[in-house]
Scaffold this active site. Structure first.
Site, PDB file in Angstrom:
ATOM      1  N   ASP A 135     -71.171 -23.251   9.321  1.00  0.00           N
ATOM      2  CA  ASP A 135     -71.858 -24.269   8.908  1.00  0.00           C
ATOM      3  C   ASP A 135     -72.886 -24.759   9.709  1.00  0.00           C
ATOM      4  OD1 ASP A 135     -69.628 -23.979   7.387  1.00  0.00           O
ATOM      5  OD2 ASP A 135     -68.584 -25.664   8.356  1.00  0.00           O
ATOM      6  N   TYR A 280     -65.074 -16.280   1.586  1.00  0.00           N
ATOM      7  CA  TYR A 280     -64.987 -15.991   3.016  1.00  0.00           C
ATOM      8  C   TYR A 280     -65.497 -14.566   3.505  1.00  0.00           C
ATOM      9  CZ  TYR A 280     -61.407 -19.510   2.559  1.00  0.00           C
ATOM     10  OH  TYR A 280     -60.804 -20.640   2.430  1.00  0.00           O
TER      11      TYR A 280
HETATM   12  O1  F6P Z   1     -66.140 -24.399   8.589  1.00  0.00           O
HETATM   13  C1  F6P Z   1     -66.230 -23.142   8.124  1.00  0.00           C
HETATM   14  C2  F6P Z   1     -65.901 -23.151   6.579  1.00  0.00           C
HETATM   15  O2  F6P Z   1     -65.652 -21.925   6.309  1.00  0.00           O
HETATM   16  C3  F6P Z   1     -66.490 -24.086   5.646  1.00  0.00           C
HETATM   17  O3  F6P Z   1     -67.667 -23.561   5.371  1.00  0.00           O
HETATM   18  C4  F6P Z   1     -65.431 -24.321   4.436  1.00  0.00           C
HETATM   19  O4  F6P Z   1     -65.660 -25.583   3.584  1.00  0.00           O
HETATM   20  C5  F6P Z   1     -64.195 -24.057   5.230  1.00  0.00           C
HETATM   21  O5  F6P Z   1     -64.608 -23.593   6.504  1.00  0.00           O
HETATM   22  C6  F6P Z   1     -63.230 -23.370   4.682  1.00  0.00           C
HETATM   23  O6  F6P Z   1     -62.069 -23.634   5.322  1.00  0.00           O
HETATM   24  P1  F6P Z   1     -60.601 -22.806   5.110  1.00  0.00           P
HETATM   25  O7  F6P Z   1     -60.643 -21.676   6.275  1.00  0.00           O
HETATM   26  O8  F6P Z   1     -59.376 -23.796   5.927  1.00  0.00           O
HETATM   27  O9  F6P Z   1     -60.344 -22.631   3.989  1.00  0.00           O
END
Ligand code: F6P
Length: 356
Positions: A135, A280
């Site tokens: 981010d 992801y």
């Molecule tokens: O902070 C990194 C991030 O990939 C963000 O861009 C996204 O909103 C969040 O984590 C997703 O989180 P999680 O892995 O808990 O689904």
């Protein structure tokens, strides 16, 4: 000295490169040092788990995605809540830090990790942070590791999406991660030559976006690529708190504005619109060379701070220098895109629609 090391929060590319660089530097420069790998981020420290790492454990991991230590999210708000066993997670961590005989903990993570690290510092533990996140929103550092690899991935995806969008003369909305910050969408959007970029920091006008799409199409563009940051929202929602916006979306079975926007564009312009959520893929896989280098520098600097007894800080990038920021100065603060950012000016001058 006995040094704990953990990776916490959402993962990204380059975590292993930091672990490797910090570990090798410690082994090479601190006589008799012991390195304890703590599994699953602060989760492992709460449970009191840790295993000694040797040089062999650090071999062959420079380019490996994910984290050999594992990670978990430990929400800051719950840290000081006393559980049924009469102890808070924070108290458990402090107790286990002492029980393990740690002299310092290297905490590699994002904004949440730094908030928890500041709590540990407050309780008397020695902590050195390393700023990680796709981010790029950690306060006080020009850049975080993992960001550049994610930019590369998102850019490559948009390049690919453009070819299929061209074939079918479609409008493509590409949803990009970034949480509440628009860095990833902004940088990858510019790198991919996106036609429009929507970021949370600049709430957008839907009607103006549709007019932009229509004008692009009418002047001969077959495809229109719109990079949508996952936190982007329409101007009419700008006054709402983030939680309220999420509730309103959840009622429509949507978690972001992207699906609604595709429908809206189709309805208002008559052009076929499709969505592609990158998700992801932006966090996984091999770190790019830039990140490997950054991770190596950050890991080595963290080891230096430990050796110098410079605790309670996080490593930060300022220009081409690595500096130390006090954890409490960073904790709970974020770095967002501002309207005055040079990249915003650059995007505007290239004719990229930014929502207004
Ligand atoms: O902070 C990194 C991030 O990939 C963000 O861009 C996204 O909103 C969040 O984590 C997703 O989180 P999680 O892995 O808990 O689904």
């Amino acid at each position: 000295m006995k040094i704990g090391i953990l990776t916490s929060g959402g993962d990204c590319s380059g975590l292993n490169a930091v672990i490797r660089a910090a570990g090798i530097s410690l082994f090479n420069n601190l006589k008799g040092v012991q390195l304890v790998g703590i599994p699953d981020g602060y989760g492992g420290l709460i449970r009191g788990e840790g295993e000694l790492l040797g040089r062999d454990d650090l071999a062959g991991i420079l380019d490996k995605g994910g984290t050999v230590l594992g990670s978990s999210r430990q929400p800051f708000k719950q840290m000081e809540v006393v559980g049924d066993d009469g102890e808070s997670k924070l108290a458990k961590m402090v107790r286990n830090y002492k029980a393990m005989g740690l002299d310092c903990l290297i905490a590699i993570g994002g904004a949440g990790t730094h908030k928890n690290a500041a709590l540990l510092k407050r309780e008397g533990c020695n902590v050195v942070g390393v700023p990680k996140t796709i981010d790029n929103d950690i306060y006080g550092t020009d850049v975080t590791f993992g960001f550049q690899t994610a930019v590369e991935v998102a850019t490559d995806c948009m390049d690919r999406i453009r070819t299929t969008a061209e074939s079918h003369a479609r409008v493509m909305l590409v949803e990009i991660m970034g949480n509440k910050a628009g860095w990833l969408a902004l940088h990858s959007g510019i790198a991919a030559g996106a036609d429009a970029i929507l970021i949370p920091e600049i709430p957008f006008y839907e009607d103006r976006l549709c007019a932009f799409v229509a004008s692009k199409k009418s002047t001969g563009a077959r495809s229109v690529i719109i990079a949508v940051a996952e936190g982007a929202h329409i101007r009419a929602e700008a006054g709402l708190k983030r939680k309220k916006r999420s509730f309103a979306r959840a009622e429509l079975n949507e978690s972001t504005v992207t699906p609604h926007l595709a429908e809206y564009i189709e309805e208002k312009t008559g052009y076929a619109a499709r969505t592609s959520v990158l998700g992801y893929v932006q966090r996984g896989g091999t770190p790019c060379a830039y990140d490997r280098l950054l991770c190596t520098r950050l890991g080595e600097a963290a080891a230096d701070f430990v050796a110098e007894g410079r605790f309670g800080v996080t490593v930060a990038v300022k220009g081409n220098r690595l500096v130390a920021n006090e954890l409490e100065d960073v904790a709970g603060r974020y770095k967002y895109v501002t309207r005055g950012d040079r990249m915003i000016k650059c995007a505007k001058e290239l004719g990229i629609f930014l929502g207004e």
